[in-house]
Design an enzyme around this catalytic site. Structure first.
Site, PDB file in Angstrom:
ATOM      1  N   ASP A  18       0.616  -6.610  -0.347  1.00  0.00           N
ATOM      2  CA  ASP A  18      -0.356  -5.511  -0.243  1.00  0.00           C
ATOM      3  C   ASP A  18      -1.354  -5.897   0.837  1.00  0.00           C
ATOM      4  O   ASP A  18      -1.003  -6.613   1.774  1.00  0.00           O
ATOM      5  CB  ASP A  18      -1.007  -5.243  -1.607  1.00  0.00           C
ATOM      6  CG  ASP A  18      -1.446  -3.789  -1.778  1.00  0.00           C
ATOM      7  OD1 ASP A  18      -2.153  -3.297  -0.884  1.00  0.00           O
ATOM      8  OD2 ASP A  18      -1.084  -3.165  -2.788  1.00  0.00           O
TER       9      ASP A  18
ATOM     10  N   HIS B  27      -0.321  -5.241   4.078  1.00  0.00           N
ATOM     11  CA  HIS B  27      -0.785  -3.917   4.497  1.00  0.00           C
ATOM     12  C   HIS B  27      -1.941  -3.979   5.467  1.00  0.00           C
ATOM     13  O   HIS B  27      -2.604  -2.975   5.705  1.00  0.00           O
ATOM     14  CB  HIS B  27      -1.162  -3.076   3.275  1.00  0.00           C
ATOM     15  CG  HIS B  27       0.013  -2.763   2.398  1.00  0.00           C
ATOM     16  ND1 HIS B  27      -0.108  -2.083   1.202  1.00  0.00           N
ATOM     17  CD2 HIS B  27       1.340  -3.055   2.519  1.00  0.00           C
ATOM     18  CE1 HIS B  27       1.092  -1.959   0.645  1.00  0.00           C
ATOM     19  NE2 HIS B  27       1.986  -2.546   1.421  1.00  0.00           N
TER      20      HIS B  27
END
Length: 919
Positions: free
Chosen positions: A246, A273
């Site tokens: 993430d 991310h």
């Protein structure tokens, strides 16, 4: 093309941590805890209680250290709380594993590990709450085991999170580390991996530094953010490497307040991310500096995300010297993170500066403000975007190339500079993979050539001024002749004449010493005297002094077991007891022999060296077809026997002694050069064979051919150069731990113990078949304190001095002891299943003890360990350089070449390319 050269608002002096942050230093250690488990064997016990107890007892400003203990490198724990002012250090070869038992993390509702409508019902693995000055340090690992099955369930933590995503509910999974309402928290060099959920959250905290941190979790592990500063201020994340599933970093300004004054400096991101701000920005995010960052393979690059359910003002954000490649959205500023969100918290982004930011590969550029009434304000300077990068630009006030560009509705055709091929040269670093230390180093074929018999035995004398004296014992008549001359005969059952016929070995040696002196005086050409020993067991000591003419002791029986010299002595034997047993044997011998006896008889205890049954000082001594045995505990072993000091003997002030545990040498070669053994057997338990130089860094050579040595602990030890060829070395399993060798070779001595075409065997005992014995440990000679680790003593220090001493808490260690590094190389040999397959070389005692020293495999290890101990090898020890200290192959301390290693069927396979394996 439009050049992007201007800046906008927000001077960089304000967009950063307001603290003066420098590289952290490890805190003092209050307690060292050593690991007791091996991950490959399964984590069967929890270390929670002892770790937490140590943390609770540790004074503020100090740390609890988790350390490996040889192959035992794993700690296994449930949730831990780090108190205020206290830190945790995880050593390089140690790993702290989070338990997969969900019940341990449950907050009371029995919902941790259960997907439900309500989330966040799990306690984190490590909590730092309302603390000041705490931290986590070290080059070791904290592993959340997110990819392992949750105890009692059929899913891993990560699989549970993915299922919750499909089922549109919440996953109750523990975070790895939570910092809350704290001040001045530091993470330094620690490696975090496989977190079930977020790795690190920093909430409502003033002052957090992460420096040199490595975060490593698979790209498909859901909600595994790297580091999330939340409603906090004065944050620095520097020189770190993050790849995860993430956000690599997500700066959030949620309900707890704004996040401000953040420096993200000199970092590298991989899967994840991206460098994110949001999605919670409702309390504001401001004064953020992101400088010298590389992003390689992140889904988004530089990202600000929010929506109307959680939006607020994000301002004064500077991105400087950033390189991005292989990103789907290299620049991603979006106010509609959740397009279905409802609310009135409209995100506003302003004073956002991109200075020397380069996207090298095509990816979507998103600059999407909420509406015309809430535009974003963004500036680009000296930045570039790869050609063919799609664009989504809405409601943006941009400053590009000294031009203000207003995008009222939407633009998709802005022209950007295309990055040159050199703009980000050398900016992308490989992720520093955690490679376990190679505890089984191998020689190259070229290096192995240095360990032939001719090379190892080529010189003698002081290491700094070696005497070249080529010696090949395989060409000597001891190895080649079928029949040897006879000058004296030893036969316990024959009539002795005291001239050539003797009943004891020592009597024959005494006569050879006398005759040799006369031969030398007469300038006789006789080069050697030969003693033939008839079969039988000769229960006596055998002392060979320095001789005028070398002596050969041999039997004509090819079975060495038929001709044995045996006696019982051990290191704790009182000098008076030794004298009582053996005074008669040395009553009428040459003064050179009597001097050896006299050096022991008046000692309080005779010590390790005094326990030798056969003691050789004569250069050129040879033995063939003979057994040398210390029968201490060999005739009748009683592992439970104890006796008071007055009976057994012990060093002053010690408690009653367990008989079975003493050093008891069978054969000692002291200072003698060109000593040769052909088909001999050397039998004992602890310290069986002692090979001792006459002076520090002085090469004396011994050669063992077709011979046999057995024992249990440190049973081949010393500082000479010894070559074992086509022999058998047997480990006895009467103890649960065994070390074949304990070399204390000086760092300047080219060679220590070399084993070539040797069979390392065992006695078939349960202890041996456990496969956890060692090839050796390097004898930390006469140590009194260790500079290589902290000891569980308050204010402990061990510093360099001329003497070795210790009086708690201060000690000194000499250069002489530091330089006894110990060298052993094994080539072309067969190593039995009793030897630990992955970790055959052991530290000298365990970390946290005064006697600790880590295994050192090369001069590079020696050099580095000195530096880490605070000792400058050049300034403090006077070395010119590492290369001058031990050039070429002499810089190798412990190594192997072309060995086979038999392993037990249940054992873990050896690492590829380490050693060949025999099933």
């Amino acid at each position: 093309m439009i050049a992007m050269t201007t800046t906008l608002n927000a001077p960089s002096s304000r967009a950063q941590d307001t603290r003066q942050v420098s590289e952290p230093r490890l805190p003092a250690v209050c307690t060292v805890l050593t690991a007791s488990q091996v991950y490959a064997e399964g984590l069967r016990q929890l270390d929670t209680a002892r770790i937490q107890a140590a943390l609770n007892a540790c004074p503020a400003g100090q740390a609890v250290q988790l350390a490996a203990n040889n192959e035992k490198d794993s700690f296994h724990s449930g949730p831990l709380q780090i108190p205020s002012g206290v830190s945790l250090i995880v050593d390089r070869d140690a790993t702290l594993y989070a338990s997969t038992d969900a019940d341990l993390y449950d907050k009371g509702g029995k919902t941790c590990g259960v997907n439900a409508q309500k989330g966040r019902t799990c306690t984190p693995f490590i909590t730092i709450d309302q603390a000041r000055g705490s931290g986590i340090y070290g080059d070791g690992v904290i592993d959340g085991q997110g990819g392992q099955l949750v105890q009692g369930k059929s899913e891993t933590w990560w699989q549970m999170a993915r299922r919750a995503q499909r089922e549109k509910n919440e996953h109750n999974i523990p975070r790895l580390i939570e910092i809350k309402k704290s001040q001045d928290i530091t993470f330094y060099r620690i490696r975090l991996r496989n977190s079930p959920n977020f790795h690190v959250t920093v909430s409502q905290t003033d002052g957090f530094t992460a420096w040199g941190v490595k975060i490593d979790t698979p790209a498909d592990a859901r909600n595994t953010d790297g580091i999330d500063p939340i409603s906090s201020r004065n944050i620095t994340i520097a020189h770190s490497y993050i790849r995860t599933g993430d956000d690599n970093i997500a700066i959030k300004g949620g309900n707890g307040g704004a996040t401000e004054n953040v420096s993200i400096l000199n970092n590298h991101f991989y899967s994840g991310h991206g460098m994110s701000i949001g999605s919670e920005t409702n309390s504001g995010v401001r004064r953020i500096l992101v400088k010298n960052l590389s992003l390689d393979g992140t889904t988004s690059g530089l990202r600000i995300k929010s929506d109307v359910s959680r939006g607020g003002v994000v301002e004064q954000v500077r991105y400087e010297d950033v390189c991005i490649r292989n990103s789907k959205r290299p620049i991603d500023l979006d106010t509609r993170y959740d397009r279905t969100a409802v609310g009135d918290k409209i995100p506003t982004y302003k004073a956002i500066v991109f200075d020397r930011v380069h996207s090298l590969t095509p990816g979507r550029i998103v600059l999407r403000a909420y509406d015309q009434a809430h535009p974003m304000y963004v500036s680009f300077a000296q930045s570039s975007v790869a050609a063919n990068s799609p664009q989504l630009i809405q409601f943006a006030n941009l400053q590009i190339a000294q031009k203000n560009i207003t995008v009222a509705e939407q633009a998709e055709n802005l022209v950007w500079d295309n990055p040159s091929s050199s703009v980000c040269a050398n900016r992308f670093a490989d992720f520093p993979v955690h490679t376990p230390f190679d505890f089984r180093p191998q020689l190259s074929s070229q290096q192995a050539q240095a360990y032939t018999i001719e090379n190892v035995l080529r010189s003698t004398g002081p290491a700094d001024k070696p005497l070249i004296d080529p010696w090949n014992p395989l060409s000597d008549e001891l190895a080649t002749a079928t029949k040897l001359p006879v000058d004296y005969v030893v036969d316990a059952n024959a009539l002795a004449d005291g001239k050539t016929q003797f009943n004891t070995v020592q009597a024959a040696i005494n006569q050879a010493v006398l005759d040799g002196r006369q031969l030398l005086a007469a300038k006789s050409k006789k080069a050697r005297l030969y003693i033939l020993v008839k079969p039988g067991t000769y229960r006596e000591l055998m002392y060979v002094p320095a001789t005028a003419v070398p002596i050969t002791l041999y039997s004509n029986e090819s079975d060495a077991q038929k001709t044995k010299i045996a006696a019982s002595a051990h290191a704790a034997l009182l000098g008076t007891a030794y004298s009582h047993r053996y005074a008669a044997q040395f009553a009428q011998v040459d003064p050179s022999i009597q001097e050896m006896y006299a050096s022991l008889k008046d000692r309080p205890v005779i010590g390790t060296s005094g326990s030798a049954i056969a003691w050789i000082r004569g250069h050129g001594f040879q033995a063939k077809n003979i057994t040398f045995q210390n029968t201490y505990n060999k005739d009748q072993v009683d592992t439970n026997a104890e006796c008071p000091n007055t009976v057994c003997g012990a060093t002053a002030g010690t408690a009653p002694v367990v008989v079975v545990q003493h050093q008891a040498v069978a054969l000692m070669v002291e200072g003698a050069d060109k000593v040769q053994f052909e088909n001999v057997r050397v039998l004992g338990f602890q310290d069986t064979l002692f090979l001792r130089s006459s002076a520090i860094a002085h090469t004396a050579r011994s050669f063992f051919h077709r011979s046999y040595v057995e024992g249990n602990v440190d049973f081949i030890f010393g500082d000479t150069t010894a070559y074992f060829y086509r022999s058998e070395i047997k480990s006895l399993g009467d103890r649960s731990t065994s070390y074949v060798t304990a070399p204390n070779t000086n760092v300047r001595t080219p060679y220590g113990f070399v084993f070539n075409e040797v069979n390392f065997t065992h006695d078939g005992s349960a202890n041996a078949l456990a496969g956890k014995f060692y090839l050796g440990r390097q004898w930390f000679h006469t140590q009194k304190c260790t500079p290589y680790a902290t000891i569980n003593v308050a204010s402990y220090r061990c510093t360099l001095a001329d003497v070795d001493a210790y009086q708690a808490p201060l000690g000194t260690i000499s250069k002489k002891v530091l330089e006894t590094v110990g060298k052993t190389v094994i080539l072309n040999s067969s190593i039995g299943e009793h030897i630990h397959a992955q970790h055959p070389w052991a530290d000298w005692n365990k970390k946290g003890s005064l006697a600790f020293r880590p295994a050192q495999f090369s001069v590079a290890d020696f050099w580095r360990n000195l530096q880490q101990a605070g000792l400058d090898p050049v300034q403090h020890l006077g070395y010119d350089s590492m290369e001058s200290l031990a050039p070429a192959t002499t810089g190798i301390f412990l190594s192997e070449f072309n060995n086979t290693h038999r392993v037990l069927p249940a054992a873990v396979s050896l690492q590829k390319n380490q050693v060949s394996e025999v099933k």
